[in-house]
Design a protein around this motif. Structure first.
Motif, mmCIF file in Angstrom:
data_model
loop_
_atom_site.group_PDB
_atom_site.id
_atom_site.type_symbol
_atom_site.label_atom_id
_atom_site.label_comp_id
_atom_site.label_asym_id
_atom_site.label_seq_id
_atom_site.Cartn_x
_atom_site.Cartn_y
_atom_site.Cartn_z
ATOM 1 N N ILE A 162 0.835 -1.206 0.000
ATOM 2 C CA ILE A 162 0.000 0.000 0.000
ATOM 3 C C ILE A 162 0.865 1.249 0.000
ATOM 4 C CG2 ILE A 162 -1.631 1.332 1.394
ATOM 5 C CD1 ILE A 162 -2.889 -1.377 2.188
ATOM 6 N N ILE A 163 1.899 1.269 0.812
ATOM 7 C CA ILE A 163 2.800 2.423 0.863
ATOM 8 C C ILE A 163 3.503 2.606 -0.483
ATOM 9 C CG2 ILE A 163 4.948 3.295 1.885
ATOM 10 C CD1 ILE A 163 3.966 2.024 4.536
ATOM 11 N N GLY A 164 3.967 1.498 -1.065
ATOM 12 C CA GLY A 164 4.629 1.578 -2.369
ATOM 13 C C GLY A 164 3.697 2.086 -3.458
ATOM 14 N N ALA A 165 2.463 1.611 -3.459
ATOM 15 C CA ALA A 165 1.492 2.062 -4.462
ATOM 16 C C ALA A 165 1.185 3.546 -4.287
ATOM 17 C CB ALA A 165 0.220 1.239 -4.354
ATOM 18 N N LEU A 197 1.890 6.452 -7.067
ATOM 19 C CA LEU A 197 0.841 7.342 -7.587
ATOM 20 C C LEU A 197 1.218 8.807 -7.411
ATOM 21 C CD1 LEU A 197 -2.412 5.545 -6.421
ATOM 22 C CD2 LEU A 197 -1.562 5.771 -8.753
ATOM 23 N N LEU A 198 1.850 9.135 -6.298
ATOM 24 C CA LEU A 198 2.229 10.530 -6.051
ATOM 25 C C LEU A 198 3.288 11.019 -7.030
ATOM 26 C CD1 LEU A 198 2.333 10.595 -2.157
ATOM 27 C CD2 LEU A 198 0.643 11.666 -3.640
ATOM 28 N N PHE A 199 4.152 10.126 -7.477
ATOM 29 C CA PHE A 199 5.234 10.522 -8.374
ATOM 30 C C PHE A 199 4.996 10.101 -9.824
ATOM 31 C CE2 PHE A 199 7.297 10.573 -4.220
ATOM 32 C CZ PHE A 199 7.879 11.826 -4.260
ATOM 33 N N ALA A 200 3.785 9.689 -10.139
ATOM 34 C CA ALA A 200 3.459 9.247 -11.498
ATOM 35 C C ALA A 200 3.511 10.431 -12.467
ATOM 36 C CB ALA A 200 2.076 8.613 -11.525
ATOM 37 N N THR A 239 -4.336 8.406 -14.764
ATOM 38 C CA THR A 239 -3.941 7.425 -13.765
ATOM 39 C C THR A 239 -5.167 6.721 -13.195
ATOM 40 O OG1 THR A 239 -2.007 8.752 -13.182
ATOM 41 C CG2 THR A 239 -2.687 7.084 -11.603
ATOM 42 N N ARG A 240 -6.224 7.484 -12.896
ATOM 43 C CA ARG A 240 -7.448 6.872 -12.369
ATOM 44 C C ARG A 240 -8.057 5.905 -13.372
ATOM 45 N NH1 ARG A 240 -7.949 12.067 -10.342
ATOM 46 N NH2 ARG A 240 -9.240 12.729 -12.094
ATOM 47 N N GLU A 241 -8.025 6.253 -14.644
ATOM 48 C CA GLU A 241 -8.567 5.374 -15.686
ATOM 49 C C GLU A 241 -7.761 4.074 -15.756
ATOM 50 O OE1 GLU A 241 -11.067 3.887 -18.456
ATOM 51 O OE2 GLU A 241 -11.342 5.738 -17.320
ATOM 52 N N LYS A 242 -6.432 4.181 -15.679
ATOM 53 C CA LYS A 242 -5.592 2.985 -15.707
ATOM 54 C C LYS A 242 -5.864 2.104 -14.493
ATOM 55 C CE LYS A 242 -1.738 4.888 -18.316
ATOM 56 N NZ LYS A 242 -0.319 5.272 -18.277
ATOM 57 N N ILE A 243 -6.029 2.728 -13.323
ATOM 58 C CA ILE A 243 -6.325 1.970 -12.113
ATOM 59 C C ILE A 243 -7.664 1.262 -12.257
ATOM 60 C CG2 ILE A 243 -6.908 2.184 -9.653
ATOM 61 C CD1 ILE A 243 -4.821 4.461 -9.533
ATOM 62 N N ARG A 244 -8.660 1.969 -12.773
ATOM 63 C CA ARG A 244 -9.994 1.389 -12.951
ATOM 64 C C ARG A 244 -9.940 0.196 -13.909
ATOM 65 N NH1 ARG A 244 -12.404 5.651 -14.811
ATOM 66 N NH2 ARG A 244 -12.677 6.512 -12.754
ATOM 67 N N GLU A 245 -9.229 0.354 -15.029
ATOM 68 C CA GLU A 245 -9.119 -0.740 -15.996
ATOM 69 C C GLU A 245 -8.403 -1.945 -15.387
ATOM 70 O OE1 GLU A 245 -7.082 0.937 -19.333
ATOM 71 O OE2 GLU A 245 -8.842 2.087 -19.991
ATOM 72 N N THR A 246 -7.318 -1.691 -14.665
ATOM 73 C CA THR A 246 -6.567 -2.771 -14.039
ATOM 74 C C THR A 246 -7.410 -3.481 -12.982
ATOM 75 O OG1 THR A 246 -4.509 -1.569 -14.413
ATOM 76 C CG2 THR A 246 -4.442 -3.342 -12.784
ATOM 77 N N PHE A 247 -8.151 -2.708 -12.194
ATOM 78 C CA PHE A 247 -9.010 -3.287 -11.165
ATOM 79 C C PHE A 247 -10.098 -4.142 -11.801
ATOM 80 C CE2 PHE A 247 -12.754 -3.154 -8.427
ATOM 81 C CZ PHE A 247 -12.224 -3.671 -7.258
ATOM 82 N N ASP A 248 -10.748 -3.612 -12.838
ATOM 83 C CA ASP A 248 -11.806 -4.369 -13.515
ATOM 84 C C ASP A 248 -11.265 -5.670 -14.117
ATOM 85 O OD1 ASP A 248 -13.647 -2.449 -12.828
ATOM 86 O OD2 ASP A 248 -13.629 -1.457 -14.792
#
Length: 64
Positions: A14-17, A21-24, A31-40
């Motif tokens: 969690i800390i690494g993620a 995200l902070l330094f992306a 980034t949110r779209e990529k996270i959503r796609e990966t989660f789905d």
């Protein structure tokens, strides 16, 4: 694996993620779209694996 090791590993992930995200370099919306796609995609894999391992739990209609 002890539960304390699992909690430590989960906390580190969690800390690494969060740091990633902070330094992306991408914009927040991208980034949110990529996270959503990966989660789905991941949830689809989990559901597929669950159905494969527990076929009895699928909705098959009323038992007779």
């Amino acid at each position: 694996m002890k539960s304390s090791h699992f909690v430590a590993m989960l906390g580190g992930a969690i800390i690494g993620a969060t740091i990633a995200l902070l330094f992306a370099p991408a914009k927040g919306s991208e980034t949110r779209e990529k996270i959503r796609e990966t989660f789905d995609k991941g949830m689809g894999e989990v559901k597929k694996e669950y159905d494969k391992r527990f076929p009895k739990n699928r909705e098959e209609g009323p038992e007779e």
